[in-house]
Design a protein around this motif. Sequence first.
Motif, PDB file in Angstrom:
ATOM      1  N   ILE A  71       0.840  -1.204   0.000  1.00  0.00           N
ATOM      2  CA  ILE A  71       0.000   0.000   0.000  1.00  0.00           C
ATOM      3  C   ILE A  71       0.874   1.253   0.000  1.00  0.00           C
ATOM      4  CG2 ILE A  71      -1.672   1.340   1.336  1.00  0.00           C
ATOM      5  CD1 ILE A  71      -2.801  -1.321   2.359  1.00  0.00           C
ATOM      6  N   ILE A  72       1.896   1.260   0.822  1.00  0.00           N
ATOM      7  CA  ILE A  72       2.770   2.440   0.939  1.00  0.00           C
ATOM      8  C   ILE A  72       3.467   2.742  -0.380  1.00  0.00           C
ATOM      9  CG2 ILE A  72       4.880   3.304   2.033  1.00  0.00           C
ATOM     10  CD1 ILE A  72       3.995   1.839   4.582  1.00  0.00           C
ATOM     11  N   ILE A  73       4.042   1.730  -1.025  1.00  0.00           N
ATOM     12  CA  ILE A  73       4.746   1.978  -2.288  1.00  0.00           C
ATOM     13  C   ILE A  73       3.762   2.373  -3.388  1.00  0.00           C
ATOM     14  CG2 ILE A  73       4.684  -0.445  -3.003  1.00  0.00           C
ATOM     15  CD1 ILE A  73       7.528   2.080  -3.671  1.00  0.00           C
ATOM     16  N   SER A  74       2.539   1.833  -3.353  1.00  0.00           N
ATOM     17  CA  SER A  74       1.537   2.180  -4.372  1.00  0.00           C
ATOM     18  C   SER A  74       1.079   3.626  -4.212  1.00  0.00           C
ATOM     19  CB  SER A  74       0.338   1.235  -4.283  1.00  0.00           C
ATOM     20  OG  SER A  74       0.720  -0.094  -4.563  1.00  0.00           O
ATOM     21  N   GLU A  75       0.829   4.041  -2.983  1.00  0.00           N
ATOM     22  CA  GLU A  75       0.414   5.431  -2.743  1.00  0.00           C
ATOM     23  C   GLU A  75       1.527   6.402  -3.113  1.00  0.00           C
ATOM     24  OE1 GLU A  75      -2.836   4.855   0.881  1.00  0.00           O
ATOM     25  OE2 GLU A  75      -0.754   5.338   1.353  1.00  0.00           O
ATOM     26  N   ALA A  76       2.757   6.037  -2.771  1.00  0.00           N
ATOM     27  CA  ALA A  76       3.881   6.906  -3.122  1.00  0.00           C
ATOM     28  C   ALA A  76       4.056   6.964  -4.639  1.00  0.00           C
ATOM     29  CB  ALA A  76       5.156   6.398  -2.459  1.00  0.00           C
ATOM     30  N   GLY A  77       3.882   5.831  -5.320  1.00  0.00           N
ATOM     31  CA  GLY A  77       4.000   5.813  -6.772  1.00  0.00           C
ATOM     32  C   GLY A  77       2.916   6.640  -7.442  1.00  0.00           C
ATOM     33  N   SER A  78       1.702   6.548  -6.931  1.00  0.00           N
ATOM     34  CA  SER A  78       0.607   7.342  -7.491  1.00  0.00           C
ATOM     35  C   SER A  78       0.857   8.833  -7.312  1.00  0.00           C
ATOM     36  CB  SER A  78      -0.723   6.949  -6.824  1.00  0.00           C
ATOM     37  OG  SER A  78      -1.110   5.642  -7.181  1.00  0.00           O
ATOM     38  N   LYS A  79       1.373   9.218  -6.165  1.00  0.00           N
ATOM     39  CA  LYS A  79       1.678  10.625  -5.882  1.00  0.00           C
ATOM     40  C   LYS A  79       2.773  11.135  -6.826  1.00  0.00           C
ATOM     41  CE  LYS A  79       2.844  13.681  -1.992  1.00  0.00           C
ATOM     42  NZ  LYS A  79       4.031  14.350  -2.560  1.00  0.00           N
ATOM     43  N   TYR A  80       3.785  10.300  -7.042  1.00  0.00           N
ATOM     44  CA  TYR A  80       4.877  10.685  -7.942  1.00  0.00           C
ATOM     45  C   TYR A  80       4.360  10.897  -9.362  1.00  0.00           C
ATOM     46  CZ  TYR A  80       9.211  10.349 -10.645  1.00  0.00           C
ATOM     47  OH  TYR A  80      10.237  10.599 -11.511  1.00  0.00           O
TER      48      TYR A  80
END
Length: 661
Positions: free
Chosen positions: A520-529
């Motif tokens: 979840i953390i890497i997905s949210e960070a990727g979406s934000k990027y």
Amino acid sequence: IAWYTCGPTVYDSAHLGHARTYVTIDILQRALLYNHQAQSLLSSSSSISSSSSDNRKRMQPAPIFIMNITDIDDKIIQRAKEKQISPQALAAHYEHEFFEDMKALNVMTPTVVTRVTDHIESSIIPYIQQIMKKGMAYVIHENHDNHGSNTFVGNDNKQEIGSVYFDVKAFEEYDGRINKYGKLASSSVSNNQQDETFFRWSESQNNKTSENVADSQNSSNGDHGDGDDGDGDGDHAKIRQKKDPRDFALWKSRVKKTRLIHNKSNHDNDTQQKQQQQQQYENDDYDLCWDSPWGPGRPGWHIECSAMIDSTMKEFPTHDLLVHAGGIDLKFPHHTNEIAQAEAYHSDTLKSKEEWIPHWVHTGHLHINGLKMSKSLKNFITIRHILNKDNDDNIDGTANTSGIVSTLFESPGDDFRLWCLGLSGSYRNGTTFSESRLEEAKIIRQKILRFLIDGEQWLKESIHIGDRSLSGLWKNEEHALMKLMDETQCVCHKALLGAGKDDRRQGFDFDGGKYLDALIIISEAGSKYVLESNPGDHPIQAVEKSLDLVRAYLSIVGFSEKTTRAGITQLSDNDHNEMTHKLNEDLINEIVYFRAMVREKALAYLKKSDSDSAKMFSKDLLSFCDEMRDQRLASLGLEISDGKKESGKWRLSTASKKKNS
């Protein structure tokens, strides 16, 4: 490594309690495969500096997974009588349905499937004979006063006729025994046979009978065993005598008045006569049973697995059976009795302090409305109901009028897997299911899908713009995403290896919660990027590697391609082709419908001349455009943006919408 899982008794549709058990076990088995592959890579990398013989010693064959199917017992026979079909047909139907459900949940097919009826004569009866030969089982005779004279055609041997029971006291007193009876059971069972918390003697019609108190109170999930202490005695319980209340059935006599059994000595003489006799038994509504040295009957519940394990493992000399799994309901008495039987059978070959099977995995209860979900309590939800496979009917048989339609990425099976992985707590503990919990899982999966879809679109746009994105200068944003990716990989790897600390058990265990949190953390960070970085202005490697990482770790724990390949348009599977065709056709229909509605509004406007009508006309058009965006196109899996920057753009949706009626 070989892994054995207790499968279902196939007399009814599987429910979500089964789904949680088998999906969770599937995740654990996939983790085992991941660890095996990791070890194989390490062995391969070290082969350069090692001799070929040393390397072969390091290389281990891939794990095998075995599952049994209980395809004959009292519940199956009773249900078959209710449906007026043969027990074999009923069992075959529900076995097929069970494996269809498992496929829909993306549960791996077992390497080996063992069925009880395939092993009765070849494995189970000889297994019981060996235990009897060692003096750890005895026969309880039938009561002839109630059943009349028992006639057995062709029973030339002099053995006793009746039901065979495991002798717990004889097992505990056997010179070569491994341990006292009661492994996996509570200390009350293993340390004190007189403790009435679990066993007690009762008086009935001047006959002493036994009762497993714990089992009768807790109902052992209603899917295995046949009542009482799992012996399946039923009406016969009052006329049978056990030496000890802990004793349990290995063979259940099913003698009937005037019942005829095929002469074993003439086994090869007249096949047609044998078939006619079998047909007569079925027509006369007799219980399905097999001939044995103790007369006609069927195996007890517990003996099935012990005998089938022994038979199956002889076919795989390259593997050791190290793991045995099932629901927590099976821990006692089923698995406890399995161990006792196996230790009795192997008493002369097992080494001192050696365990028959060293590792046991038990999944916790699934509760609904404060009660354990089970068939016996009639509070279960079928797997097919959750997967929406019952022709759009609700569980009570009424029509499903919710109007929910699936998008390209809708997958109730993956939503349920995500819930099992990280939202239902430890697989060892009980958990509570509700529609809201499944909806929570769906929302989380949509977050992950959002990154996979938007990330792939961002990559394509970046590559289309030019070569700068392929070799651009890395900035803080790219370094931060790569660092987070490394942390995600580390957390997921440790979770798969069982490196997550389990304080309750004072050890280490698989940690699905941490695994999911990291994704979840890497997905949210990727979406934000992706949202904050213009395509073509940034190097693509950080996003590219993050997408690959998320897809890989989703695949490791068994998510389907509906999830793992979201956003990848180069799909060649039939499912994608069908979805693409449906999308194109429906999109054309909606555009035609849109034109017709606009034309209708325009014609109506021409008939009006005042300014109020013009305003109303504009509002109508805007309202219809909103409806087109929020309902009709959304139901096809498309999202339309009306903002200044996004006007006219669309993207694939991850959410489901109610279809406009």
